[in-house]
Design a protein around this motif. Structure first.
Motif, mmCIF file in Angstrom:
data_model
loop_
_atom_site.group_PDB
_atom_site.id
_atom_site.type_symbol
_atom_site.label_atom_id
_atom_site.label_comp_id
_atom_site.label_asym_id
_atom_site.label_seq_id
_atom_site.Cartn_x
_atom_site.Cartn_y
_atom_site.Cartn_z
ATOM 1 N N PHE A 21 37.820 34.572 49.673
ATOM 2 C CA PHE A 21 37.475 34.414 48.232
ATOM 3 C C PHE A 21 35.950 35.125 47.838
ATOM 4 N N PHE A 22 36.049 36.009 47.388
ATOM 5 C CA PHE A 22 34.662 36.745 47.360
ATOM 6 C C PHE A 22 35.056 37.997 46.106
ATOM 7 N N PRO A 23 33.909 38.492 45.367
ATOM 8 C CA PRO A 23 34.096 39.351 44.548
ATOM 9 C C PRO A 23 34.724 40.611 44.951
ATOM 10 N N GLY A 24 35.744 41.074 44.163
ATOM 11 C CA GLY A 24 36.485 42.161 44.483
ATOM 12 C C GLY A 24 37.560 42.120 45.887
ATOM 13 N N CYS A 25 38.083 40.850 45.759
ATOM 14 C CA CYS A 25 39.034 40.674 47.015
ATOM 15 C C CYS A 25 40.421 40.949 46.666
ATOM 16 N N GLY A 26 40.572 41.628 45.550
ATOM 17 C CA GLY A 26 42.079 42.091 45.354
ATOM 18 C C GLY A 26 42.398 42.120 43.703
ATOM 19 N N GLY A 27 41.473 41.668 42.999
ATOM 20 C CA GLY A 27 41.905 41.580 41.564
ATOM 21 C C GLY A 27 42.503 42.573 40.938
ATOM 22 N N ALA A 28 41.819 43.870 41.245
ATOM 23 C CA ALA A 28 42.296 45.121 40.410
ATOM 24 C C ALA A 28 43.729 45.595 40.915
#
Length: 369
Positions: free
Chosen positions: A174-181
């Motif tokens: 869990f970290f910023p940019g871990c697949g949300g896009a």
């Protein structure tokens, strides 16, 4: 070599916060130092083959502290060369502690979560919980709120031995940019659309219904916003009907259950995380902690937290909010405020004390004392 037998009903293939917590603790121990004894569940044989440590399944679907279960657990304890025991939940399996002490257990740790709170309130269950506290070496608690409600049911000596053991957040997942896009792309959500996400079982305590009721007010300020509800459960059909009745089906996405390893990316797909959890059943059904709030904050998301039980204790980031769990107008106002500021970056350094490294150090200390 010290070897630990984990006796638990809360283990995969069942899914839930306690199951994930117990599994994570087991996986972070050397495989030759942990053995699990749990109930039979659909798909358990295939799942158990994926684990590095041995798992013994009782014939029953739910473990209870009966004489027959006590005999089977004691046999596994001896056959596997164990000397320590952990109960995945104190009640009721902690009632096995005297039998396992006679079998040779030199250290017994009983975990508590949320359901022990109602055990502490009901007269007969309260006396059993007190017996468990006196039989084990230490009883843990996941939040100060839980301790405050469980400790009065214990003897003074048992209460003095309680120690905190809260779930940790895996910041490598869990970290910023871990697949949300990529999740947004697959779901057809525009990259710039405001998204409120909730990853939780669909049960009434979690508050997805309050999110849906508040959603028309959010849409009045952010017409292109999306509400992303990730998870499944007994309340899903009611939530779907509520979405249809409120006329917001075009802006609400119900994903159903997603694989465990996909949850970080779905969390990261949001701009704001919200789970307006509420206490139900006359105070007997609270939210004990709420690891999902830490996971969302590790992804850099501000969170809106319901004021149930120990959930407010998960607040870490300055832009996170606590709301009354059933107040949809308050919820809508907080969501709109946070969506308005959604592009402001947040530091996640405040979560350093909640990573699994610190949790495992506490865990090892509890087992070795």
């Amino acid at each position: 070599m010290s070897r630990v037998l984990v006796v638990t009903n809360d283990f995969p293939t069942r899914r839930g916060g306690i199951e994930s917590f117990v599994l994570a603790l087991c996986e972070r121990m050397p495989a030759n130092e942990v053995v699990v004894y749990t109930a039979s569940m659909p798909g358990d044989q295939d799942y158990d083959r994926t684990l590095a440590f041995p798992v013994h399944r009782d014939p029953s679907r739910i473990l209870l502290p009966t004489p027959a279960v006590a005999r089977r657990v004691s046999k596994v304890f001896r056959d596997e060369g164990c000397d320590r025991v952990v109960y995945g939940a104190s009640a009721p399996l902690g009632l096995l502690a005297p039998r396992l002490r006679r079998a040779g257990a030199v250290r017994q740790v009983a975990l508590t979560h949320g359901h022990e709170v109602w055990w502490a309130r009901v007269p007969i269950a309260r006396s059993l919980l007190r017996r468990i506290g006196d039989s084990v070496d230490v009883m843990t608690y996941v939040s100060e709120w839980c301790r405050d409600h469980i400790a009065p049911a214990l003897s003074d000596e048992a209460a003095s031995r309680m120690q905190r053991l809260s779930p940790g957040v895996d910041t490598s997942r869990f970290f910023p940019g871990c697949g949300g896009a990529e999740v947004r792309r697959r779901l057809g959500i525009a990259p710039g659309a405001p998204v409120v996400v909730c990853t939780a079982r669909m049960v009434r305590r979690k508050g997805q219904d309050t999110l849906v009721r508040a959603w028309p007010a959010v849409l009045s300020h952010f017409p292109d916003a999306r509400l992303l509800l990730v998870g499944d459960g007994a309340d899903r059909r009611r939530i779907q009907r509520l979405v249809d009745d409120r006329g917001v089906s075009g802006s609400v996405v119900l994903t159903g259950s997603v694989p465990w390893d996909a949850v970080p990316a779905f969390t990261d797909a949001g701009d704001v995380f919200a789970m307006p959890c509420r206490t139900r059943r006359w105070g007997f059904e609270p939210e004990a902690f709420g690891i999902v709030f830490l996971e969302a904050q590790a992804c850099g998301l501000p969170v809106v937290i319901g004021d149930s039980g120990g959930a407010p204790e998960t607040t870490r980031l300055t832009r996170s909010r606590v709301v009354s769990g059933g107040n949809e107008s308050e919820l809508a106002a907080e969501l709109c405020g946070l969506l308005q500021e959604r592009r402001k970056p947040q530091s996640v350094s405040e979560l350093s004390g909640d990573d699994w490294g610190s949790v495992v150090r506490t865990w090892r200390h509890l087992l070795s004392d």
